[in-house]
Scaffold this motif. Sequence first.
Motif, PDB file in Angstrom:
ATOM      1  N   ILE A 116     -71.867  19.120  -0.366  1.00 55.54           N
ATOM      2  CA  ILE A 116     -71.125  19.692  -1.493  1.00 55.54           C
ATOM      3  C   ILE A 116     -70.791  21.170  -1.230  1.00 55.54           C
ATOM      4  CG2 ILE A 116     -73.185  20.336  -2.813  1.00 55.54           C
ATOM      5  CD1 ILE A 116     -70.031  18.925  -4.384  1.00 55.54           C
ATOM      6  N   THR A 208     -68.290  11.904   1.450  1.00 53.75           N
ATOM      7  CA  THR A 208     -67.549  11.762   0.204  1.00 53.75           C
ATOM      8  C   THR A 208     -67.317  13.095  -0.496  1.00 53.75           C
ATOM      9  OG1 THR A 208     -68.729   9.670  -0.039  1.00 53.75           O
ATOM     10  CG2 THR A 208     -67.408  10.399  -1.909  1.00 53.75           C
ATOM     11  N   ALA A 209     -68.406  13.794  -0.823  1.00 51.05           N
ATOM     12  CA  ALA A 209     -68.298  14.986  -1.666  1.00 51.05           C
ATOM     13  C   ALA A 209     -67.356  16.027  -1.068  1.00 51.05           C
ATOM     14  CB  ALA A 209     -69.681  15.586  -1.883  1.00 51.05           C
ATOM     15  N   LEU A 212     -63.748  14.896  -1.239  1.00 54.87           N
ATOM     16  CA  LEU A 212     -63.258  14.919  -2.620  1.00 54.87           C
ATOM     17  C   LEU A 212     -62.707  16.297  -2.987  1.00 54.87           C
ATOM     18  CD1 LEU A 212     -63.344  12.934  -5.049  1.00 54.87           C
ATOM     19  CD2 LEU A 212     -65.480  13.991  -5.712  1.00 54.87           C
TER      20      LEU A 212
ATOM     21  N   THR B 224     -75.461  14.521  -3.295  1.00 52.94           N
ATOM     22  CA  THR B 224     -74.494  14.607  -4.379  1.00 52.94           C
ATOM     23  C   THR B 224     -74.033  13.254  -4.900  1.00 52.94           C
ATOM     24  OG1 THR B 224     -73.673  16.580  -3.272  1.00 52.94           O
ATOM     25  CG2 THR B 224     -72.356  15.720  -5.071  1.00 52.94           C
ATOM     26  N   MET B 225     -73.377  12.486  -4.051  1.00 53.27           N
ATOM     27  CA  MET B 225     -72.651  11.320  -4.566  1.00 53.27           C
ATOM     28  C   MET B 225     -73.561  10.248  -5.137  1.00 53.27           C
ATOM     29  SD  MET B 225     -69.909  12.674  -4.117  1.00 53.27           S
ATOM     30  CE  MET B 225     -68.868  11.470  -4.927  1.00 53.27           C
TER      31      MET B 225
END
Lengths: 280, 293
Positions: A116, A208-209, A212, B224-225
């Motif tokens: 993140i 993913t993060a 995104l 996170t996810m």
Amino acid sequence: MKAYGNLKEKFIYMFIWLGAAFVAFTLLTIIAYVFVKGIGTISWEFITAIPSRMGKEGGISSAIVGTIYLTVVALLISTPLGIGSAVYLTEYQKRNSRFSRAVEMSAEALSGIPSIIFGLFGFIFFVIFLGLGWSILSGGLTLAIMILPTIMRTTQEALRAVPEEFRSNSLALGASKWQTISKIVLPSSAPGIVTGVILSIGRSVGETAAILLTAGSALGMPLLPTDPARSMSVHLYYLAAEGISMERAYGTALLLIVMILIINYLANLSLRRFTYRLKS
Amino acid sequence: MNDFRKKPGIDRSGIKEVFIEGLLLISALASILAIFLIIIFVFAKGLPLIAKVGVFKFLFSSTWDPVNGQFGIATMIAGSLAITLGALIWAVPLGLALSIFLSEIASPRIKGIMVPMIELLAGLPSVIYGFFGLVIIVPFIRDYLGGPGFSILAGSVILGIMVLPTIVNIARDAITVVPREYREGSLALGATQWETISRIVLPSASSGIITAIVLGMGRAVGETMAVVLITGNVTRMPESILSPVRSMTGNVVLEMGYATGDHQLALFATGVVLFVFIIILNALVSVGRKERV
């Protein structure tokens, strides 16, 4: 006293065996569950059609292309950099020199940063500061930094495993340092390097993060590197988090797992080849 | 290695050699450059807002109301810590058991099955874990234990599975490097295998095991996810392990899409707090490593 000790030990061993069995069971459950629930969704249309109505209908072709596109961009940037830095550290610098330590510490720090934070950085640096916008390029560059430590470390290990005689023999035959590295050292460590690259592909596909925040979440088919895109993992997140379509979420998850299984298998295969080559 | 390196002469191939060495040097600088840029850009965005709100208020106020300019992340710090501790409580003993199993007990054949499994566990994307938690763990908790299901407990269960490979890999390395003579000496003195493991092998590997736990903690805090899909994401102080929480990571990923102005800066500030946490954990690891040498 002894009997009590034996009983206690038996109990402990039982706990340890149960623990191992639990882990195997959990992994197989996750994979089997997603397979069973997702297999019905997989069809030619699911793989080749563009998602419509936020992913409720259609397929996931643009997300598959997005995933591959992002991964390729990341590899194009990170592979030369990672191999280059590993070659510099192992072939041009003394082990444990100040510079080597600084680079290795940086790479280690990079590998400990949560995705993140990479996302936040990619957003402020690539998307805003460099003006690349939410795009394949921003996402790929961010991914490239994330996988750099993996490629660098595995390449370093592969280079170190090449016997010293290979180098001295080549140099003794009159080859220059770079000729020695490019014709002798790199080819003999290639399978080890390939393993690192394959592992990085796995990381990119699953990330993913960070994607995104840097590549956006556009549903359309990305064509140019400056187009925004959504990866399969991001698509799965939206489908599941917003309850858009659980059926399609299972299908996407299944495809992701299959990709990861293939990537892991290839990594093991090339690692085995590397150890084999070094032994013979 | 460099002892036989000749200084290249002034010919064409010499120039090429120097040029290539320069290119390699530049690529080696990439990691250093990247870490500096990341620290500078993330902190430059996040710190001013923390200064504006006040460090104390930002960290300890439990009011997160971006519309009215109220930025306190206490609930999210609590959320992150709660799920991390919940994960470690069961993943550390299990991870240790697995490391002992793989290095001391398992036959090569079983090892040949288990090690790839743990690699695969590490390789599965976090969004898959989150998805699995969402469709299995959350409904299970809701139906059998009560509450909304989206909870600290759900997060702890899934995060525990996710940090297992980190703990196992590092702890196993630490256990494997304990010299064989230690084991043989202990066994020769009449100790049982378990006495040898618990009194000789584990204490000798203790600093490596602590490294494993700390790095596992870093992995859990930064995840996170998976977390965002299963913990409910409400900005309220949790009352029990069945309460929903929002993690710091979740805060960033949930609101980054539409945040502007101070709100966006506050998300970077959340990232800064998380980052500082990770830096402290990594510093602990490298201090521990230095002491071992």
